[in-house]
Enzyme design. Structure first.
Site, PDB file in Angstrom:
ATOM      1  N   CYS A   2      62.772  84.737  14.231  1.00  0.00           N
ATOM      2  CA  CYS A   2      62.888  85.622  15.400  1.00  0.00           C
ATOM      3  C   CYS A   2      62.004  86.860  15.263  1.00  0.00           C
ATOM      4  CB  CYS A   2      64.318  86.089  15.567  1.00  0.00           C
ATOM      5  SG  CYS A   2      65.497  84.755  15.683  1.00  0.00           S
ATOM      6  N   ARG A  27      55.418  83.679  13.372  1.00  0.00           N
ATOM      7  CA  ARG A  27      56.650  83.602  12.583  1.00  0.00           C
ATOM      8  C   ARG A  27      57.433  82.330  12.873  1.00  0.00           C
ATOM      9  NH1 ARG A  27      58.456  89.379  11.446  1.00  0.00           N
ATOM     10  NH2 ARG A  27      60.585  88.650  11.497  1.00  0.00           N
ATOM     11  N   TRP A  80      64.257  81.973  17.136  1.00  0.00           N
ATOM     12  CA  TRP A  80      64.253  80.748  16.329  1.00  0.00           C
ATOM     13  C   TRP A  80      65.718  80.358  16.212  1.00  0.00           C
ATOM     14  CZ3 TRP A  80      66.062  79.244  11.407  1.00  0.00           C
ATOM     15  CH2 TRP A  80      65.471  78.084  10.883  1.00  0.00           C
ATOM     16  N   ASN A 106      67.611  90.041  15.753  1.00  0.00           N
ATOM     17  CA  ASN A 106      67.163  89.145  14.676  1.00  0.00           C
ATOM     18  C   ASN A 106      68.264  89.113  13.630  1.00  0.00           C
ATOM     19  OD1 ASN A 106      64.707  88.992  15.889  1.00  0.00           O
ATOM     20  ND2 ASN A 106      63.553  89.986  14.250  1.00  0.00           N
ATOM     21  N   GLY A 107      68.513  87.959  13.042  1.00  0.00           N
ATOM     22  CA  GLY A 107      69.508  87.879  11.973  1.00  0.00           C
ATOM     23  C   GLY A 107      70.655  86.960  12.353  1.00  0.00           C
ATOM     24  N   GLU A 500      53.253  71.235  -4.084  1.00  0.00           N
ATOM     25  CA  GLU A 500      52.721  72.016  -2.968  1.00  0.00           C
ATOM     26  C   GLU A 500      51.972  71.104  -1.977  1.00  0.00           C
ATOM     27  OE1 GLU A 500      53.209  74.735  -1.707  1.00  0.00           O
ATOM     28  OE2 GLU A 500      51.440  75.271  -0.557  1.00  0.00           O
ATOM     29  N   LYS A 504      53.001  70.740   1.916  1.00  0.00           N
ATOM     30  CA  LYS A 504      52.039  71.006   3.005  1.00  0.00           C
ATOM     31  C   LYS A 504      52.007  69.848   3.991  1.00  0.00           C
ATOM     32  CE  LYS A 504      51.592  74.157   2.698  1.00  0.00           C
ATOM     33  NZ  LYS A 504      52.013  75.279   2.094  1.00  0.00           N
ATOM     34  N   GLU A 507      55.246  69.661   6.066  1.00  0.00           N
ATOM     35  CA  GLU A 507      55.408  70.776   7.003  1.00  0.00           C
ATOM     36  C   GLU A 507      54.647  70.551   8.302  1.00  0.00           C
ATOM     37  OE1 GLU A 507      55.930  74.938   4.606  1.00  0.00           O
ATOM     38  OE2 GLU A 507      53.998  73.991   4.405  1.00  0.00           O
ATOM     39  N   HIS A 523      60.399  56.407 -13.070  1.00  0.00           N
ATOM     40  CA  HIS A 523      61.851  56.576 -13.037  1.00  0.00           C
ATOM     41  C   HIS A 523      62.384  56.610 -11.609  1.00  0.00           C
ATOM     42  CE1 HIS A 523      61.862  57.170 -17.337  1.00  0.00           C
ATOM     43  NE2 HIS A 523      60.912  58.086 -17.201  1.00  0.00           N
ATOM     44  N   LYS A 622      57.703  81.199   9.766  1.00  0.00           N
ATOM     45  CA  LYS A 622      56.821  81.802   8.766  1.00  0.00           C
ATOM     46  C   LYS A 622      57.583  82.791   7.900  1.00  0.00           C
ATOM     47  CE  LYS A 622      52.896  82.587   6.913  1.00  0.00           C
ATOM     48  NZ  LYS A 622      52.429  81.487   6.067  1.00  0.00           N
TER      49      LYS A 622
HETATM   50  C1  G6P Z   1      58.908  79.770   4.809  1.00  0.00           C
HETATM   51  C2  G6P Z   1      57.430  79.596   5.050  1.00  0.00           C
HETATM   52  C3  G6P Z   1      56.754  79.137   3.772  1.00  0.00           C
HETATM   53  C4  G6P Z   1      57.055  80.113   2.640  1.00  0.00           C
HETATM   54  C5  G6P Z   1      58.555  80.322   2.463  1.00  0.00           C
HETATM   55  C6  G6P Z   1      58.837  81.483   1.535  1.00  0.00           C
HETATM   56  O1  G6P Z   1      59.499  78.541   4.579  1.00  0.00           O
HETATM   57  O2  G6P Z   1      57.194  78.657   6.079  1.00  0.00           O
HETATM   58  O3  G6P Z   1      55.356  79.072   3.982  1.00  0.00           O
HETATM   59  O4  G6P Z   1      56.521  79.613   1.454  1.00  0.00           O
HETATM   60  O5  G6P Z   1      59.149  80.658   3.721  1.00  0.00           O
HETATM   61  O6  G6P Z   1      58.380  82.650   2.146  1.00  0.00           O
HETATM   62  P1  G6P Z   1      57.832  83.930   1.454  1.00  0.00           P
HETATM   63  O7  G6P Z   1      57.355  84.776   2.598  1.00  0.00           O
HETATM   64  O8  G6P Z   1      58.990  84.558   0.739  1.00  0.00           O
HETATM   65  O9  G6P Z   1      56.739  83.565   0.533  1.00  0.00           O
END
Ligand code: G6P
Length: 627
Positions: A2, A27, A80, A106-107, A500, A504, A507, A523, A622
């Protein structure tokens, strides 16, 4: 997640609010809305106009632009969904029963069910499924029974609320003021010298265009903004709080795509330049060395040398991609500093009754600096006496402000939801921290220290060589849109890179992917391997290379399709497997900085070939400001 924008001043609020919402789009959100107190031709308040839309800010504009919106006071929001589906009715702003008060939030309000039940018993009727609507009704109820002004009613109502919030509230009967408050969710107020206008937002990006002078509200503080009057910050307990105006210089050019079709691609290609920025002034020519040897200087490490040297353990707390960077940080710190390191998901750490000693150092890694779980983890660590050290990108963010010290990664705002340059920035900073601390501790030999730094400064040039292969990677990636599963395998420093790479892909392409240490494949994951299963091996010339080759043979025998990331000139693997991407040779500890780049590009090009929204993938945010 949000986002909030608010404006009170002398200008038309609507374009400021919409521009702000666009700047918060990164975000992640699923609906948007705004409320304005509009005026007649003589500037007198006429009433409240509210517009909402499910979907994007552009959907909201498509509705509101037609309405000839005006007004110099307004609030706006990107939502969101947490409580209640994404819909027009659940979108903010929410309006109180009488129609007088309007609020964005927000929250998460944790006791909203109890509050809603109490308010319903008093005759309040709710229209949405949200926790937010409870807040606006509760403020109205408080106002009715106490007969106090808006600010006092907000403050009193919030004493009944359990949870996290940043809120902006306006009253259509009082268009001269805007009230905002926060607890565990960030809020910043942009100010101008004559107080003729105030800008409110959940981070600095929507308001940096108008002013550099910002007041970050601290936890459990509120503010009343009135045109021409001094800003007064109060604690939620009522007494006046100290207010600090900070000069925040955001590079707004970083907030546009610079000719790339998506922010994510721009950010992938930005990596060489931003890593040079990240090292600038930190990796320097050693002034005491006649032959120009490099040295790393981090003021946070120098200033807290004593606490860092006595640390018996370092606990890294983070989430998502930052957690993957933490896994690499563990290997770097254990190698160069010989200090045991634990890496915890912040969300697990905070509820795990962790044993934290006063000589532990807790290192928080966060791109946004606002992740609710990471913030709570460091608050817990500080309350138990540990030194809390931040590795953060967003300057002035909540985590940056709540750590004892730290190193900014300085890679510029990251807009694409899938983190790319922030990851390589975090790994670069963790490398510098490990080397600086290792040198201070005497656990790294001078030669290895210098060789590692010399190689670190060469990394951006080597990244550029990988980026030049984008056409080839795009052609290869576009063949995998059919895939339903991917497996990513690596070892040592490349194991977190496998995690990672899988994250990616998941996502942004919505293809299920898993990362594993390569030897663990037998395993379990090997059961999935067949001719439909792409398996990505990160097989650079480092630790356990020959063992990874054996793992490849096991996949080949089961007709799996291998994509291998290898060191330049590796003919052996090239002859064995279906697809190869070469990366320049480097040191094992720096391998992630190169081997992650092809994985970022593969995810990007698969998602583009599938026609997906790369920068704002479904359901993701984000900046995750709820736990
Ligand atoms: C969200 C974002 C990720 C990020 C994670 C942790 O899931 O989409 O890209 O790695 O939060 O966020 P931070 O801002 O604490 O690195």
């Amino acid at each position: 997640m949000c986002g909030i924008v608010g404006y009170i001043g002398t200008r038309d609020a609507y374009p400021i609010l919409m521009d702000g919402l666009h700047r918060l789009e990164y975000r992640g959100y699923d609906s948007a809305g705004c409320a304005l107190i509009n005026e007649d031709s003589k500037g007198k308040p006429k009433g409240l106009a509210i517009y909402k839309a499910k979907g994007k800010v552009s959907d909201l504009e498509a509705i509101a632009d037609k309405q000839n919106v005006s007004g110099t006071l307004g609030i706006a929001h990107t939502r969101w969904a947490t409580h209640g589906v994404p819909s027009e009715v659940n979108a903010h702003p929410h309006v109180s029963q009488s129609g007088n008060l309007t609020l964005v939030h927000n929250g998460i309000i944790e006791n909203y069910v109890a509050l809603r039940t109490q308010l319903e018993a008093k005759g309040f009727v709710f229209k949405s499924q949200t926790d937010t609507e409870v807040l606006v009704q509760l403020i109205e109820y408080t106002m009715n029974v106490s007969n106090e002004d808006l600010a006092t009613s907000v403050r009193k109502a919030l004493t009944k609320v359990i949870g996290a919030y940043a809120i902006c509230v306006i009253d259509r009967r009082h268009p001269e003021q805007l009230v905002a408050a926060r607890k565990s969710s960030p809020m910043v107020v942009g100010v101008v010298p004559d107080n003729s206008e105030f800008f409110i937002a959940s981070d600095a990006s929507p308001i940096a265009l108008y002013t550099k002078q910002m007041v970050y509200l601290n936890d459990e503080e509120m503010v009343v903004c009135e045109r021409g009057k001094d800003l007064i910050v109060r604690k939620l307990t009522g007494e006046q709080a100290d207010m600090e105006v900070k000069e925040v210089d955001l590079d707004l050019s970083m907030l546009d795509k610079g000719g790339f079709p998506h922010f994510m691609l721009k950010e992938i290609f930005d990596q060489p330049a931003v890593l040079r920025d990240c090292m600038c002034g930190r990796v320097i020519n050693n002034p005491y060395s006649e032959d120009g040897h490099l040295s790393v200087v981090l003021s946070a490490v120098t200033e807290h040398r004593r606490e860092l040297l006595r640390a018996r353990r370092i606990i890294i707390v983070s989430c998502g991609t930052s957690w993957h960077a933490g896994l690499i940080g563990k290997q770097l710190i254990e190698h160069f500093c010989r200090i045991p390191v634990e890496v915890a998901y912040a969300s697990e750490f905070r509820y795990s009754e962790p044993v934290i000693e006063h000589d532990d150092v807790v290192l928080a890694i966060s791109q946004s600096g606002e992740t609710a779980d990471t913030l709570a983890a460091i608050e817990l660590a500080r309350s138990q006496g540990a030194l809390v050290f931040g590795v953060v990108n967003a300057v002035g963010s909540s985590i940056a402000r709540n750590t004892d010290t730290g190193v900014y990664i300085h890679v510029g705002p990251e807009i694409g939801v899938a983190s790319t340059k922030a990851f390589t920035g975090q790994v670069t900073v963790l490398t510098m921290i490990a080397l600086a601390l290792g040198m201070a501790k005497g656990t790294v030999f001078q030669q290895e220290y210098e060789e590692t730094l010399e190689e670190l400064v060469r990394i951006p040039d080597k990244m550029e060589k990988i980026l030049k292969q984008s056409d080839k990677i795009e052609r290869m990636a576009s063949r995998f849109t059919f895939a339903r599963n991917f497996l990513y395998l690596g070892r040592g420093y490349n194991y977190p890179v496998a995690l990672e790479g899988a994250l990616k892909l998941k996502e942004i392409s919505y293809i299920h992917a898993e990362g594993y240490p390569a030897a663990e494949m037998k395993h379990g994951p090997i059961a999935l391997v067949d001719s439909e299963m792409p398996v990505v091996f990160i097989a650079t010339h480092h630790q356990l290379y020959s063992k990874i080759i054996s793992n490849m043979q096991e996949v080949i025998s089961r007709k799996g399709h291998i994509i291998a990331v290898v060191t330049e000139g590796d003919d052996h693997v090239s002859k064995m497997v279906d697809d190869v991407v070469e990366v320049p040779s480097t040191l094992a500890c720096l391998a992630p900085l190169l081997s992650v780049i092809p994985l970022q590009m593969i995810s990007y090009y698969v998602a583009v070939a599938k026609g997906l929204d790369v920068d704002q993938p479904r359901n993701l945010a984000k900046s995750v400001t709820v736990e």
